[in-house]
Design an enzyme around this catalytic site. Structure first.
Site, PDB file in Angstrom:
ATOM      1  N   GLY A 114       0.631  -1.261   0.062  1.00 10.90           N
ATOM      2  CA  GLY A 114      -0.096  -0.011   0.243  1.00 10.90           C
ATOM      3  C   GLY A 114       0.833   1.264   0.247  1.00 10.90           C
ATOM      4  O   GLY A 114       2.017   1.430   0.095  1.00 10.90           O
ATOM      5  N   GLY A 125       0.965   5.194   1.901  1.00 10.70           N
ATOM      6  CA  GLY A 125       0.469   5.740   2.935  1.00 10.70           C
ATOM      7  C   GLY A 125       0.890   7.264   2.634  1.00 10.70           C
ATOM      8  O   GLY A 125       1.531   7.335   1.453  1.00 10.70           O
ATOM      9  N   PHE A 127       2.891   9.000   4.070  1.00 12.42           N
ATOM     10  CA  PHE A 127       4.081   9.308   4.095  1.00 12.42           C
ATOM     11  C   PHE A 127       5.210   8.277   3.319  1.00 12.42           C
ATOM     12  O   PHE A 127       6.443   8.331   3.538  1.00 12.42           O
ATOM     13  CB  PHE A 127       4.796   9.205   5.470  1.00 12.42           C
ATOM     14  CG  PHE A 127       4.314  10.329   6.416  1.00 12.42           C
ATOM     15  CD1 PHE A 127       4.390  11.750   5.529  1.00 12.42           C
ATOM     16  CD2 PHE A 127       3.936  10.423   7.518  1.00 12.42           C
ATOM     17  CE1 PHE A 127       4.017  12.920   6.575  1.00 12.42           C
ATOM     18  CE2 PHE A 127       3.597  11.209   8.334  1.00 12.42           C
ATOM     19  CZ  PHE A 127       3.728  12.642   7.772  1.00 12.42           C
ATOM     20  N   GLY A 128       4.685   7.429   2.643  1.00 14.99           N
ATOM     21  CA  GLY A 128       5.645   6.561   1.767  1.00 14.99           C
ATOM     22  C   GLY A 128       4.872   5.345   1.294  1.00 14.99           C
ATOM     23  O   GLY A 128       3.557   5.142   1.588  1.00 14.99           O
ATOM     24  N   VAL A 176       4.679   0.919   1.465  1.00 14.84           N
ATOM     25  CA  VAL A 176       4.736  -0.091   2.521  1.00 14.84           C
ATOM     26  C   VAL A 176       4.802  -1.607   1.570  1.00 14.84           C
ATOM     27  O   VAL A 176       4.133  -1.671   0.564  1.00 14.84           O
ATOM     28  CB  VAL A 176       3.455  -0.456   3.304  1.00 14.84           C
ATOM     29  CG1 VAL A 176       3.539  -1.645   4.343  1.00 14.84           C
ATOM     30  CG2 VAL A 176       3.223   0.878   4.037  1.00 14.84           C
ATOM     31  N   LYS A 182       8.045  -0.420   5.602  1.00 16.38           N
ATOM     32  CA  LYS A 182       7.391   1.137   5.358  1.00 16.38           C
ATOM     33  C   LYS A 182       8.745   1.893   4.886  1.00 16.38           C
ATOM     34  O   LYS A 182       9.759   2.261   5.750  1.00 16.38           O
ATOM     35  CB  LYS A 182       6.872   1.802   6.541  1.00 16.38           C
ATOM     36  CG  LYS A 182       6.239   3.194   6.341  1.00 16.38           C
ATOM     37  CD  LYS A 182       5.436   3.524   7.591  1.00 16.38           C
ATOM     38  CE  LYS A 182       5.047   4.886   7.612  1.00 16.38           C
ATOM     39  NZ  LYS A 182       4.678   5.394   8.897  1.00 16.38           N
ATOM     40  N   ASP A 235      -3.936  10.740  14.148  1.00 20.89           N
ATOM     41  CA  ASP A 235      -4.380  10.384  12.912  1.00 20.89           C
ATOM     42  C   ASP A 235      -5.102   9.157  12.870  1.00 20.89           C
ATOM     43  O   ASP A 235      -4.376   8.184  11.882  1.00 20.89           O
ATOM     44  CB  ASP A 235      -3.163  10.434  12.169  1.00 20.89           C
ATOM     45  CG  ASP A 235      -3.567  10.316  10.446  1.00 20.89           C
ATOM     46  OD1 ASP A 235      -4.526  10.728  10.433  1.00 20.89           O
ATOM     47  OD2 ASP A 235      -2.706  10.051   9.681  1.00 20.89           O
TER      48      ASP A 235
END
Ligand SMILES: *[C@@H]1O[C@H](CO)[C@@H](O)[C@H](O)[C@H]1NC(C)=O
Ligand SMILES: *[C@@H]1O[C@H](CO)[C@@H](O)[C@H](O)[C@H]1NC(C)=O
Ligand SMILES: *[C@@H]1O[C@H](CO)[C@@H](O)[C@H](O)[C@H]1NC(C)=O
Ligand SMILES: *[C@@H]1O[C@H](CO)[C@@H](O)[C@H](O)[C@H]1NC(C)=O
Ligand SMILES: *[C@@H]1O[C@H](CO)[C@@H](O)[C@H](O)[C@H]1NC(C)=O
Ligand SMILES: *[C@@H]1O[C@H](CO)[C@@H](O)[C@H](O)[C@H]1NC(C)=O
Ligand SMILES: *[C@@H]1O[C@H](CO)[C@@H](O)[C@H](O)[C@H]1NC(C)=O
Ligand SMILES: *[C@@H]1O[C@H](CO)[C@@H](O)[C@H](O)[C@H]1NC(C)=O
Length: 830
Positions: free
Chosen positions: A522, A524, A526-527, A529, A543, A640
């Protein structure tokens, strides 16, 4: 669900109580509500709109008492909120100014000697006229008969501010234009250096000019929003936009939703567009997103065929469209040029191709050709057939999403940036095989050069290797220190001396097949995975933080240290980490079942979660949060929470993940404030989204939203569901009507768990209350969930984000709340 058509008449009273009070309090200097012919207003007198919201009068900017201007301002916030100035370039030098309505309906501002300092540009009328300040803030001069013609209005002569109801743009028939001009400085309303106008050369585009230099474009209108401002169309907005895009008129107007707080859009003295929203209870104007918002919004920051990206914040980075190269490596703003020339126009049938650049603000359409009546396929053919066409895109994205109509750019494309929710742009490329022509050049010139470069590179690599090795060691030391620092700090977790394995980048690359797409789990905020297998078959999730992910070393260490120290069944476990040059990677336990959103929002997968599982997930999340808030002996605010951050293990037990934005509270700290509001819309509590104030209760809010989503299978961001603006108002309405079970997802057979579901809905509603003090602590939530006999309080209506809609949707007590109020805020990081 009875229609509550009488809801709105009360609203002005509720929203503007202060305005009404101040109106009464200062009624001494107020002249009558209308100014007849020959009547006048002298300095010291004011004209107030019937509802009291707006005042016309004389003022001096702060710090410049000698200059007097005639202006209109928001009564509640006084002359600091002047939105219109008559004599902006001709201030009066004393208090003897007077505004008169002369015969013919002309407004004249006279100075002490009777000279005209300013007058309305009215063509005049023979009828008798009156001047009025309307409740919209518009000063009008109209013929004195019912429904009499308006001969002049201040909304036709904007200063630096746009209000709801005011037009912006052009009347192409009469040539009338509505534009904004900045003040010279904060205390000087004189015509300043910036102008914001509607560009109607092709697709409508709003452009900020500084003199004759283009500074910022909103991007072409695409039928739904201006291409560079996709959030215009977002679910959480303050006003709707009325866009007229006709042959005769191209205008844009804000249409305040009834009962919404006052808002104004200001072109400020440094050329930024600011949205300011009035909060009556705190009596402040809060700023909302600014445009331009970052360096990529600077006009043409990456030159022709350049693509600007702010992923590597704070400096923007430029790249070229595929098969283009920088004109000048050391100056990326000089743009890019083609590697392969276009074939077109050389006798051969067009063999050119297109590459699609996804998710961008469309280029400047100043010189583009627009044809609305064609499909995207026809557009492509047209572009291919016309040698001067270098790119195309749909002119209108309404409809099924593929887009209609045709914009074709000639010569070059300029001012393109990546943006969330951006559009697709098709750029023409030369014939692919024509690289053959280049091969000769490669052989003759490039090969010897390359050989030389290789020798140099070999020598260089040795040096780089040494440096990297050192850098790596340095980073490791920093990280170790940080971890040790935390574990040695008093009053914290007991398990000292955490030894977090550092895994080498090489091992990770091998474990993930060199970060292959197939291993990607996936993406996200911030980057990316990836799934990987380390050592003897240990499955891990890796991640890989984007190089310009916005997650700096500080946030990285924050996350590593936090999770390394947290051990709870309902929190995801960190197994290791890696720093490699600019790269930062985190290694987590692998959870085979993806995240919660993959199940609850998917038409097929939702059937995999029966009620007992959902209830178990709700309880698991609450325990994980309780641990974060309290039981870990630290107070950790996640900030979050959302379904995509709740991972599920093989037993469908939830594990909270993504601690990149978590904050630790020390000692007795209960609440903090940040200027950098990060998080995800819908899950952010009102006080956090609006004021940056967060506490454990902000997590409670996010938890409440997740509970309602788990029960209903509906996303918080879903708008207009069954006529409700979002699921909070939907859930609330069902709950007050005693039909809460209707909220439960249809994929669940409802009979057997009614009590539990109803408790969960009530708990969810308790958690999403506007006032953080009313929301329960997670410790109470856990008790309420685990113990069926714990009495539950009655929730209050959540109103901030729940926009009680236009037609009767909420119960009758809706009329005692602020309706139709929705929000936009500056979001960073996501
Ligand atoms: C405008 O009309 C009203 C009623 O029709 C009248 O009372 C008033 O004197 C008129 N004002 C002017 C300036 O003609
Ligand atoms: C303003 O109105 C007053 C009476 O209402 C009058 O005496 C005065 O002459 C007027 N001034 C101007 C400049 O018209
Ligand atoms: C105000 O200024 C005007 C124009 O400069 C002048 O004619 C008038 O005499 C001044 N009035 C007073 C009271 O100073
Ligand atoms: C007033 O209107 C005339 C024509 O109607 C126009 O030429 C002139 O520029 C206008 N003046 C101002 C200050 O807008
Ligand atoms: C490239 O940009 C640099 C920096 O602005 C400049 O010094 C140099 O002359 C440019 N080179 C060319 C070939 O234009
Ligand atoms: C047409 O092709 C020839 C050779 O293939 C090339 O020399 C010429 O520059 C091309 N002309 C244009 C206008 O692209
Ligand atoms: C449009 O064409 C004009 C005239 O050739 C040129 O000055 C201007 O830079 C062009 N604009 C864009 C966005 O390419
Ligand atoms: C080709 O495109 C240019 C500019 O987009 C336009 O002016 C011209 O009329 C077009 N030619 C044809 C044949 O469509």
């Amino acid at each position: 669900m009875a229609a509550t058509t009488t809801k709105f008449p009360n609203l002005p009273l509720l929203i503007f109580p202060i305005l009404l009070l101040s109106h009464r309090a200062s009624s001494a200097g107020i002249v009558s509500k209308t100014l007849n012919n020959g009547a006048n207003i002298t300095d010291g007198e004011t004209l107030v709109s019937p509802g009291g919201s707006f005042t016309l009068g004389f003022f001096s900017p702060s710090g410049v008492p000698t200059k007097r201007y005639l202006g209109i301002w928001f009564t509640a916030s006084g002359a600091a909120s002047v939105y219109w100035v008559a004599n902006r370039d001709t201030p009066l030098n004393n208090n003897s100014g007077v505004l008169v309505v002369t015969a013919g309906g002309i407004l004249r501002l006279l100075d002490g000697s009777g000279q005209t300092a300013w007058s309305s540009n009215t063509t005049g009328t023979s009828a008798s006229t009156v001047a009025q300040l309307l409740d919209s803030g518009n000063l009008v001069v109209r013929e004195n008969s019912s429904g009499g013609r308006v001969v002049w209005q201040s909304f036709d002569d904007p200063s630096n501010t746009m209000l709801a109801g005011m037009k912006f743009g052009k009347n192409l028939k009469t040539g009338a234009e509505w534009s904004l001009t900045s003040w010279r400085s904060a205390n000087d309303p004189a015509t300043g250096g910036y102008r914001r106008v509607m560009d109607t050369k092709s697709l409508p585009d709003i452009v900020t000019w500084q003199g004759s230099v283009k500074k910022y474009r909103s991007g072409p209108w695409n039928g739904r929003w201006f291409s560079g401002v996709p959030d215009m169309d977002s679910d959480f907005k303050l006003f709707s936009v009325q866009m007229v895009d006709d042959p005769g008129e191209v205008t844009y107007a804000l249409d305040a939703t009834a009962g919404a707080p006052s808002a104004r859009v200001v072109l400020d003295e440094v050329g930024k567009v600011r949205v300011l929203v009035w909060f009556p209870t705190s009596k402040v104007w809060r700023p909302y997103p600014w445009l331009p918002r970052d360096a990529c919004d600077e006009y043409a920051s990456c030159g022709a065929f350049g693509l600007c990206s702010v992923d590597a914040a704070p400096t923007p980075s430029c790249s070229c469209v595929q098969e283009f190269s920088p004109v000048n490596q050391s100056q990326l703003s000089s743009g890019c040029r083609r590697d392969v020339q276009l074939e077109c126009g050389n006798g051969t049938a067009a063999t050119d191709r297109f590459t699609v650049v996804r998710g961008v603000k469309l280029p400047d359409t100043e010189n583009a050709t627009v044809d609305r009546g064609v499909t995207l396929e026809q557009c492509r053919a047209r572009c291919l057939a016309n040698c001067s066409c270098v790119a195309y895109a749909p002119a209108d994205i309404r409809g099924d999403g593929s887009g209609n109509g045709c914009v074709m750019w000639k010569d070059n494309i300029i001012d393109v940036r990546y943006i969330d929710n951006g559009q697709d742009l098709y750029v023409r490329l030369g014939k692919s095989e024509s690289a053959t022509g280049k091969r000769n050049i490669v052989a003759k010139i490039l090969l010897p050069v390359m050989a030389f470069v290789l020798v140099l590179a070999a020598a260089g690599m040795y040096l780089v290797w040494i440096c990297k090795f050192r850098a790596k060691r340095r980073n490791r030391d920093i990280l170790k220190k940080a971890i040790l620092g935390y574990s040695n700090a008093p009053n914290e977790l007991g398990d000292e001396n955490i030894e977090l394995p550092f895994v080498s980048f090489g091992e990770i690359a091998a474990a993930t097949n060199n970060f292959s797409e197939n291993n990607m789990l996936g993406q996200g905020g911030f980057g990316k995975v990836y799934k990987g297998t380390l050592g003897q078959n240990i499955e891990v999730a890796i991640k890989r933080l984007g190089q310009g992910s916005g997650q700096g070393v500080e946030e990285f260490i924050n996350e590593v240290v936090l999770i390394a120290k947290l051990q709870h069944r309902n929190l995801v476990r960190l197994l290791g980490c890696c720093i490699h040059g600019d790269e930062k990677l985190l290694i987590y336990e692998y959870l085979p079942n993806k995240s919660l959103d993959f199940f609850i929002f998917d038409a097929a997968n939702k059937y995999l979660l029966d009620w007992p599982t959902r209830f178990k997930i709700i309880k698991g999340i609450s325990r994980g949060l309780l641990y974060l808030h309290q039981d870990s002996r630290l107070t950790i605010i996640h900030r979050d929470l959302k379904p995509s951050n709740i991972l599920l293990d093989a037993d469908m037990s939830p594990k909270i993940s993504d601690f990149g934005m978590a904050r630790i509270f020390g000692g007795n700290q209960q609440e903090a404030n940040t200027n950098r509001v990060v998080g995800t819309y819908g899950y952010m509590s009102p006080e956090y989204a609006m004021e940056g104030a967060f506490s454990v209760k902000s997590d409670t809010y996010g938890f409440g939203v997740i509970v309602l989503e788990i029960i209903s299978g509906l996303k918080i961001t879903l708008t207009n569901y069954k006529g409700f603006p979002n699921i909070l108002s939907y859930a609330w309405s069902l709950w007050v009507d005693g039909k809460a079970m209707d909220l439960v997802d249809s994929s669940l057979a409802k009979s057997c768990f009614q009590t539990e579901a109803l408790r969960c809905i009530q708990i969810g509603l308790l958690c999403v209350q506007d006032n953080p003090n009313y929301r329960p602590l997670m410790s109470s939530v856990v008790t309420m969930l685990e113990n069926e006999t714990t009495p539950l309080e009655v929730p209050k209506q959540p109103v901030y984000f729940s926009y009680a809609g236009t037609q009767g949707t909420a119960g009758e007590n809706a009329s005692s709340s602020i309706n139709d109020m929705t929000l936009t805020t500056v979001l960073e990081g996501r």
